[in-house]
Design a protein around this motif. Sequence first.
Motif, PDB file in Angstrom:
ATOM      1  N   UNK A 134       2.937   1.691  13.380  1.00 38.97           N
ATOM      2  CA  UNK A 134       3.087   2.900  12.578  1.00 38.97           C
ATOM      3  C   UNK A 134       4.072   2.635  11.441  1.00 38.97           C
ATOM      4  N   UNK A 135       3.637   2.942  10.230  1.00 41.23           N
ATOM      5  CA  UNK A 135       4.508   2.793   9.068  1.00 41.23           C
ATOM      6  C   UNK A 135       4.776   4.176   8.466  1.00 41.23           C
ATOM      7  N   UNK A 136       5.869   4.288   7.739  1.00 43.31           N
ATOM      8  CA  UNK A 136       6.141   5.508   6.977  1.00 43.31           C
ATOM      9  C   UNK A 136       6.106   5.159   5.489  1.00 43.31           C
ATOM     10  N   UNK A 137       6.106   6.178   4.672  1.00 42.11           N
ATOM     11  CA  UNK A 137       6.023   5.945   3.226  1.00 42.11           C
ATOM     12  C   UNK A 137       7.193   5.137   2.699  1.00 42.11           C
ATOM     13  N   UNK A 161      -3.182  -0.425  11.818  1.00 43.26           N
ATOM     14  CA  UNK A 161      -2.114   0.106  10.964  1.00 43.26           C
ATOM     15  C   UNK A 161      -2.292   1.618  10.832  1.00 43.26           C
ATOM     16  N   UNK A 162      -1.209   2.347  11.098  1.00 41.45           N
ATOM     17  CA  UNK A 162      -1.256   3.807  11.042  1.00 41.45           C
ATOM     18  C   UNK A 162      -0.149   4.313  10.115  1.00 41.45           C
ATOM     19  N   UNK A 163      -0.463   5.325   9.311  1.00 32.77           N
ATOM     20  CA  UNK A 163       0.536   5.948   8.426  1.00 32.77           C
ATOM     21  C   UNK A 163       1.110   7.165   9.127  1.00 32.77           C
ATOM     22  N   UNK A 174      -4.363   7.747  -4.672  1.00 35.00           N
ATOM     23  CA  UNK A 174      -4.673   6.402  -5.158  1.00 35.00           C
ATOM     24  C   UNK A 174      -4.002   5.341  -4.286  1.00 35.00           C
ATOM     25  N   UNK A 175      -2.728   5.583  -3.957  1.00 34.72           N
ATOM     26  CA  UNK A 175      -1.995   4.656  -3.098  1.00 34.72           C
ATOM     27  C   UNK A 175      -2.623   4.624  -1.715  1.00 34.72           C
ATOM     28  N   UNK A 176      -2.963   5.800  -1.213  1.00 30.89           N
ATOM     29  CA  UNK A 176      -3.561   5.901   0.121  1.00 30.89           C
ATOM     30  C   UNK A 176      -4.832   5.071   0.212  1.00 30.89           C
ATOM     31  N   UNK A 177      -5.589   5.084  -0.852  1.00 30.26           N
ATOM     32  CA  UNK A 177      -6.860   4.370  -0.881  1.00 30.26           C
ATOM     33  C   UNK A 177      -6.672   2.855  -0.872  1.00 30.26           C
ATOM     34  N   UNK A 178      -5.503   2.385  -1.332  1.00 28.67           N
ATOM     35  CA  UNK A 178      -5.245   0.947  -1.397  1.00 28.67           C
ATOM     36  C   UNK A 178      -4.643   0.389  -0.108  1.00 28.67           C
ATOM     37  N   UNK A 185      -1.406   9.653  10.946  1.00 28.43           N
ATOM     38  CA  UNK A 185      -0.776  10.507  11.949  1.00 28.43           C
ATOM     39  C   UNK A 185      -0.294  11.788  11.279  1.00 28.43           C
ATOM     40  N   UNK A 186      -0.908  12.900  11.644  1.00 25.83           N
ATOM     41  CA  UNK A 186      -0.580  14.187  11.038  1.00 25.83           C
ATOM     42  C   UNK A 186       0.770  14.668  11.559  1.00 25.83           C
TER      43      UNK A 186
END
Length: 261
Positions: A134-137, A161-163, A174-178, A185-186
Amino acid sequence: ILNDFLQNVAIENKLKDAVFNQNFTLNFQPQYHIKDRKLRGMEALIRWKDSDGKMISPAVFIPIAEKNGAIVPIGTWVVEESIRCFADWKKKYTGHFVLSLNISAIQYKKTDFVDIVMQIIRKYDVDPHEIELEITESVLIDNFTEMTEKLCVLREYGFRISLDDFGTGYTSLLILNELPLDAIKLDMSLVQKDHPGQAHNILDFCGKLVKLMRISSVAEGVETGEQLDRIKEIGCDYVQGYFYSKPLPIKEFEQYLESHI
């Protein structure tokens, strides 16, 4: 402000001893498939009881550890200890599970991070496909290109990989798509809003976005049947929260596994 400063200094001093003596423990919280309520896996969560016997919240000590660099040895300990437990459970219980691990931005930035994680999973004979990082921004803020390349390498090895905390930050579409993502994870702040309004609209949008991206979604912080119904409505895939179970110490989680598999 002075009291906060002194408290942080005291925690930082205790933290040094805790890192040296590895005075941390792990809790695990189960995750479930929403459709059939089968166990999907578990998230590893660090806990710390200081020398005075007081529990110190990760929300308090993790930022301090990230500032002074202690997060690197702490993070490595969490990865190894949780994978060790996971490997043991895999031998005891049948079924395919996913272990979710929170990884600090500081850990990702270390040049040997990928090597360390690979050494640990080889040591305990765990398949990378069973590990969700799990990664964060905050991982992406300083050097998006370098971090994305590292995430791509991990994904090529097979890691999921999970955000984390999605819906509360500033990730652009745009960033999310890359990003090489398998799941989003909501954030619980969206899930736990019980009144109609902006949070519900954002939740609806997140649900549609995840489907368009063809990735999975995990709702965390689900505490009530109404909240569970809500995330079912938006087509969420997996759920985690007190509605099913609070985070449990290792021995208690083993008992939980025995009665829920």
